[in-house]
Design a protein around this motif. Structure first.
Motif, short mmCIF file in Angstrom:
data_model
loop_
_atom_site.label_atom_id
_atom_site.label_comp_id
_atom_site.label_asym_id
_atom_site.label_seq_id
_atom_site.Cartn_x
_atom_site.Cartn_y
_atom_site.Cartn_z
N GLN A 64 0.73 -1.26 -0.15
CA GLN A 64 -0.14 -0.13 -0.34
C GLN A 64 0.75 1.07 -0.01
N TRP A 65 1.78 1.28 1.06
CA TRP A 65 2.68 2.47 1.26
C TRP A 65 3.68 2.90 -0.03
N LEU A 66 3.88 1.91 -1.32
CA LEU A 66 5.05 1.81 -2.46
C LEU A 66 4.20 1.71 -3.75
N GLN A 67 2.14 1.72 -3.26
CA GLN A 67 1.42 1.35 -4.64
C GLN A 67 2.00 0.81 -4.96
N LEU A 68 2.38 -0.72 -4.80
CA LEU A 68 2.82 -1.39 -5.72
C LEU A 68 1.10 -2.30 -5.95
N ARG A 69 0.35 -1.69 -5.12
CA ARG A 69 -0.83 -2.77 -5.39
C ARG A 69 -1.99 -2.91 -6.27
N THR A 70 -0.89 -0.94 -7.32
CA THR A 70 -1.15 -0.78 -8.96
C THR A 70 -0.75 -2.14 -9.43
N LEU A 71 -0.10 -2.99 -9.53
CA LEU A 71 0.81 -3.04 -9.98
C LEU A 71 0.12 -4.29 -11.08
N ASP A 72 -1.22 -4.41 -10.92
CA ASP A 72 -1.70 -5.78 -11.16
C ASP A 72 -2.62 -5.19 -12.58
N LEU A 98 9.44 1.07 -10.99
CA LEU A 98 9.73 1.45 -12.33
C LEU A 98 8.15 0.88 -13.01
N THR A 99 8.04 0.45 -13.08
CA THR A 99 6.57 -0.38 -13.57
C THR A 99 5.45 0.86 -13.49
N VAL A 100 5.45 0.39 -11.78
CA VAL A 100 3.94 1.30 -11.99
C VAL A 100 4.09 3.29 -11.98
N GLY A 142 12.73 12.26 -11.40
CA GLY A 142 12.37 11.34 -12.23
C GLY A 142 13.51 11.49 -13.99
N PHE A 143 14.27 12.27 -13.65
CA PHE A 143 15.24 11.70 -15.14
C PHE A 143 16.37 11.36 -14.73
N ALA A 144 16.81 11.62 -13.30
CA ALA A 144 17.57 10.12 -12.79
C ALA A 144 17.50 8.59 -12.83
N MET A 145 16.01 8.76 -13.29
CA MET A 145 15.84 6.95 -13.18
C MET A 145 15.37 6.84 -14.48
N GLU A 146 15.95 7.75 -15.87
CA GLU A 146 15.53 7.23 -17.20
C GLU A 146 16.33 6.13 -17.39
N ASN A 147 17.33 6.02 -16.67
CA ASN A 147 18.06 4.97 -16.92
C ASN A 147 17.73 3.54 -17.47
N PHE A 148 16.40 4.08 -16.88
CA PHE A 148 15.84 2.10 -16.69
C PHE A 148 14.28 2.05 -17.82
N ASP A 149 13.85 1.97 -18.31
CA ASP A 149 12.96 1.45 -19.28
C ASP A 149 11.76 1.13 -19.06
N ALA A 150 10.27 1.80 -19.37
CA ALA A 150 9.01 1.50 -18.67
C ALA A 150 7.83 0.36 -18.19
N VAL A 151 9.25 -0.52 -18.12
CA VAL A 151 9.17 -1.86 -17.29
C VAL A 151 10.03 -2.53 -16.37
N GLY A 152 11.05 -1.19 -16.54
CA GLY A 152 12.50 -1.72 -15.77
C GLY A 152 13.38 -2.24 -15.63
N ALA A 153 13.28 -2.36 -16.62
CA ALA A 153 14.80 -3.29 -17.98
C ALA A 153 15.85 -2.21 -18.14
#
Length: 433
Positions: free
Chosen positions: A254-262, A349-351, A422-433
């Motif tokens: 809930q805290w990390l908002q990972l419930r939305t990954l589904d 990275l995906t959510v 956000g741009f600091a994490m741009e080395n990773f694509d929309a599904v975290g690869a």
């Protein structure tokens, strides 16, 4: 293990020189064969009683003497058929107290009396169960109100057990069971603050750490008034319990908002490797990582910069990590890798991405909200979305287009902070690869 009555409703179309025969089978073994002479207008019920051992079994009906003679002179005598309507299992029958399940014995701990002694026994059962259901000692008026349901059922001729069941059903639809109630006493000062009592504290602890009700030890501490004194020791005990695994899904997800990954659906053409198996692997990694930091009592800062994670072969291949084989998750070192901690896990990275591309805005906002606890204000209602047309995309890189977006003063207030993160994490694509 118990005796059961097996009942099959059936009828037949007759033909030939014998009635239709039906076999009753249990796990493929025939128990009894019946002559089925009943007709469609008046189906009959065929019964058989037998002892069946504990476990799963297959009950079936078989047509034993199929007959077909298309050359018979009488059309009604050309085809014999069996029609099975319903199959019912009645039981278990003739069970002694030793055969009753543990759940029944725990509820009916107060032995049933005879005649007028029924009610005190029911009262003892209701008081004990209600005190657990309400997570505090049951009040006399609450028990008496539920016993009114018991009395009503007995007057209607119900058995002792059925009457107790009705009373307990009343408890299970009570707001005191369905909600964690912390009722403040009337006070002259509405803003007054009161300390939680020991039972309320036990309930908060149990549902936060275990997603379940307090156990006997918490109830005992609350009853004796010593829970608050032993709070640290009780928290350590509860975290060591396997039930603390619920803290990962109930709190961390809930805290990390990972419930939305589904609900996330990356573009299949752009991210063909993403599927439900990879989605589950992402969630498993985050769950095992959070639980390791928790159970090993690691620094909270390791949530950000830990040099380890948990991978199976599928997720390791997604990350480009070599040497991981098989579907079993195991601890993997990330030393020398660009990854570390929650921010570089594929689930996060995906959510925080869009279906077709990364989103520095979403990722920056996620860091501000979730990690730093400093959520940006909501955007003004008249601020347009970033132009995603083909012409806009061809006009410059995402960073260049975002810089143009930030030149609008109404946008710059928030985006100046969010975009850099956000741009600091741009080395990773929309599904975290």
């Amino acid at each position: 293990d118990a005796e059961y009555v097996l009942r099959i409703e059936a009828f037949a179309q007759q033909a030939g020189d014998e009635p239709a025969r039906m076999g009753l089978r249990l796990d493929g073994k025939e128990l009894k064969a019946f002559d089925v002479e009943a007709v469609e207008a008046e189906p009959a019920v065929y019964t058989f009683q037998t002892k069946v051992p504990t476990g799963e079994h297959r009950l079936s009906a078989a047509f034993l003497n199929d007959f077909y003679n298309p050359k018979a002179q009488d059309p009604s005598q050309r085809d014999r058929n069996l029609f099975v309507g319903t199959i019912e299992i009645v039981g278990p029958l003739r069970r002694g107290p030793e055969d009753l399940p543990d759940s029944h014995r725990r509820i009916f701990a107060a032995a049933k009396g005879a005649g007028k002694e029924d009610r005190p026994a029911a009262g003892a059962i209701v008081e004990r169960l209600v005190s657990r259901a309400y997570r505090r000692p049951a009040r006399p008026q609450e028990v008496e109100r539920l016993l009114g349901l018991f009395d009503l059922a007995r007057e209607e001729g119900e058995s002792f057990e059925a009457a107790v069941r009705l009373a307990l059903t009343g408890a299970l639809v009570s707001p005191s069971f369905l909600f964690k109630i912390e009722r403040d006493p009337p006070a002259d000062d509405p803003s007054a603050v009161r300390r939680l009592d020991e039972y309320e504290l036990a309930t908060r602890m149990a549902y936060f750490l275990w997603s379940s009700m307090p156990d006997d030890e918490l109830f005992d501490q609350a009853r004796s008034g010593t829970l608050r004194k032993n709070l640290d020791a009780q928290v350590r005990r509860m975290l060591a319990d396997p039930k603390a695994a619920a803290l990962v899904e109930s709190f961390a997800f809930q805290w990390l908002q990972l419930r939305t990954l589904d609900a996330i659906a990356p573009d299949k053409k752009l991210f063909a490797s993403f599927d439900d198996g990879l989605r589950r692997a992402m969630l498993t990694e985050s769950a095992m990582f959070f639980e390791a930091v928790l159970r090993e009592d690691r620094s909270v800062l390791e949530l950000i910069d830990a040099d380890f994670t948990f991978l199976d072969e599928r997720l390791a291949r997604h990350y480009g990590v070599e040497g991981v084989r098989g579907g079993e998750f195991r601890r993997v070192s990330l030393a020398g890798s660009p990854r570390g901690g929650l921010l570089t896990q594929a689930s996060v990275l995906t959510v925080t991405s869009n279906p077709t591309r990364t989103s520095p805005v979403k990722r920056g906002r996620w860091i501000m909200e979730t990690i730093l606890g400093t959520p940006p204000p909501e955007p003004p209602p008249d601020v347009p979305m970033l132009d995603e047309s083909e012409a806009a995309i061809l006009s410059g890189t995402l960073r260049e287009r975002m810089e143009l977006h930030r030149k609008k003063e109404a946008c710059a207030v928030c985006h100046r902070k969010m975009d850099a993160l956000g741009f600091a994490m741009e080395n990773f694509d929309a599904v975290g690869a």
